[in-house]
Design a protein around this motif. Structure first.
Motif, PDB file in Angstrom:
ATOM      1  N   ALA A   1       0.820  -1.214   0.000  1.00  0.00           N
ATOM      2  CA  ALA A   1       0.000   0.000   0.000  1.00  0.00           C
ATOM      3  C   ALA A   1       0.851   1.260   0.000  1.00  0.00           C
ATOM      4  O   ALA A   1       0.503   2.242  -0.650  1.00  0.00           O
ATOM      5  CB  ALA A   1      -0.942  -0.005   1.204  1.00  0.00           C
ATOM      6  N   ARG A   2       1.959   1.262   0.711  1.00  0.00           N
ATOM      7  CA  ARG A   2       2.828   2.443   0.768  1.00  0.00           C
ATOM      8  C   ARG A   2       4.003   2.349  -0.186  1.00  0.00           C
ATOM      9  O   ARG A   2       4.371   3.319  -0.831  1.00  0.00           O
ATOM     10  CB  ARG A   2       3.320   2.677   2.187  1.00  0.00           C
ATOM     11  CG  ARG A   2       2.206   3.163   3.125  1.00  0.00           C
ATOM     12  CD  ARG A   2       2.758   3.597   4.450  1.00  0.00           C
ATOM     13  NE  ARG A   2       3.379   2.484   5.150  1.00  0.00           N
ATOM     14  CZ  ARG A   2       3.068   2.072   6.347  1.00  0.00           C
ATOM     15  NH1 ARG A   2       2.127   2.684   7.008  1.00  0.00           N
ATOM     16  NH2 ARG A   2       3.692   1.070   6.905  1.00  0.00           N
TER      17      ARG A   2
ATOM     18  N   LYS B   1      -6.064  -1.307  -0.654  1.00  0.00           N
ATOM     19  CA  LYS B   1      -5.588  -0.278  -1.580  1.00  0.00           C
ATOM     20  C   LYS B   1      -5.387  -0.823  -2.989  1.00  0.00           C
ATOM     21  O   LYS B   1      -5.643  -0.132  -3.981  1.00  0.00           O
ATOM     22  CB  LYS B   1      -4.281   0.328  -1.073  1.00  0.00           C
ATOM     23  CG  LYS B   1      -3.809   1.467  -1.961  1.00  0.00           C
ATOM     24  CD  LYS B   1      -2.806   2.343  -1.316  1.00  0.00           C
ATOM     25  CE  LYS B   1      -2.472   3.481  -2.263  1.00  0.00           C
ATOM     26  NZ  LYS B   1      -1.346   4.243  -1.792  1.00  0.00           N
ATOM     27  N   ASN B   2      -4.904  -2.059  -3.096  1.00  0.00           N
ATOM     28  CA  ASN B   2      -4.597  -2.672  -4.395  1.00  0.00           C
ATOM     29  C   ASN B   2      -5.216  -4.074  -4.454  1.00  0.00           C
ATOM     30  O   ASN B   2      -4.531  -5.053  -4.160  1.00  0.00           O
ATOM     31  CB  ASN B   2      -3.074  -2.777  -4.583  1.00  0.00           C
ATOM     32  CG  ASN B   2      -2.392  -1.436  -4.472  1.00  0.00           C
ATOM     33  OD1 ASN B   2      -2.648  -0.548  -5.246  1.00  0.00           O
ATOM     34  ND2 ASN B   2      -1.525  -1.291  -3.479  1.00  0.00           N
TER      35      ASN B   2
ATOM     36  N   ASN C   1      -2.856  -3.770   2.214  1.00  0.00           N
ATOM     37  CA  ASN C   1      -2.390  -3.836   0.826  1.00  0.00           C
ATOM     38  C   ASN C   1      -3.545  -4.193  -0.111  1.00  0.00           C
ATOM     39  O   ASN C   1      -3.695  -3.588  -1.176  1.00  0.00           O
ATOM     40  CB  ASN C   1      -1.263  -4.868   0.686  1.00  0.00           C
ATOM     41  CG  ASN C   1      -0.013  -4.475   1.430  1.00  0.00           C
ATOM     42  OD1 ASN C   1       0.166  -3.325   1.830  1.00  0.00           O
ATOM     43  ND2 ASN C   1       0.860  -5.435   1.651  1.00  0.00           N
TER      44      ASN C   1
END
Length: 156
Positions: free
Chosen positions: A57-58, A98-99, A95
């Motif tokens: 995610a980051r 977000k994706n 994660n």
């Protein structure tokens, strides 16, 4: 129930297990999975398992995480973000939020999937299926105030 399974369930529901397992089990699983070219996942000897590859995610980098799963009759998988009953959500769940486009290694095959966070009645049905497979999930939920995230991974 296979020999030793009842003992393993009892041990895995303890706080001591929750403190050590997140460091030991995934590391062993990743190493054995890599050495056997995706054919063996040690933890899958007790529970069905996949290796999830999701985009961080980051970081935006691929993150590989061995996870227990609940295989569904339609070819999808349920993933339980129990984090062994520890307070925070596991990173892999963030994660996927977000994706959601990801990949699983399942029985030596890499399969593209799309993750969907379950809610409402669908989550309740999935939670019952997860508890039927691995009753210690109930002990994990009882230890934390957060609702454990459940995802369905569907083939793309």
């Amino acid at each position: 129930m296979r020999p030793g399974e009842r003992l393993l369930m009892k041990v895995s529901a303890t706080r001591a297990f929750a403190r050590t397992a997140p460091y030991v089990i995934p590391a062993l699983d990743r190493a054995v999975h890599r050495l056997t070219r995706g054919k063996v996942l040690l933890s899958a000897r007790m529970l069905p398992g996949v290796v999830l590859t999701a985009t961080g995610a980051r970081s935006g980098l691929p993150r590989r995480t061995p996870l227990a799963c609940v295989p569904e009759e339609d070819g999808s998988w349920l993933l339980v973000g129990s984090n062994f009953g520890r307070p925070g959500h596991p990173a892999w769940t963030g994660n996927l939020l977000k994706n959601p486009e990801a990949e699983v290694s399942w029985r030596g095959r890499d399969i593209p999937v799309r993750a969907r966070l379950l809610t409402g009645a669908e989550r309740a049905r999935a939670w019952r299926a997860a508890l039927a497979l691995w009753p210690p999930y109930g002990a994990y939920q009882a230890r934390v105030t957060r609702e454990i995230r459940l995802f369905r991974l569907e083939r793309r």
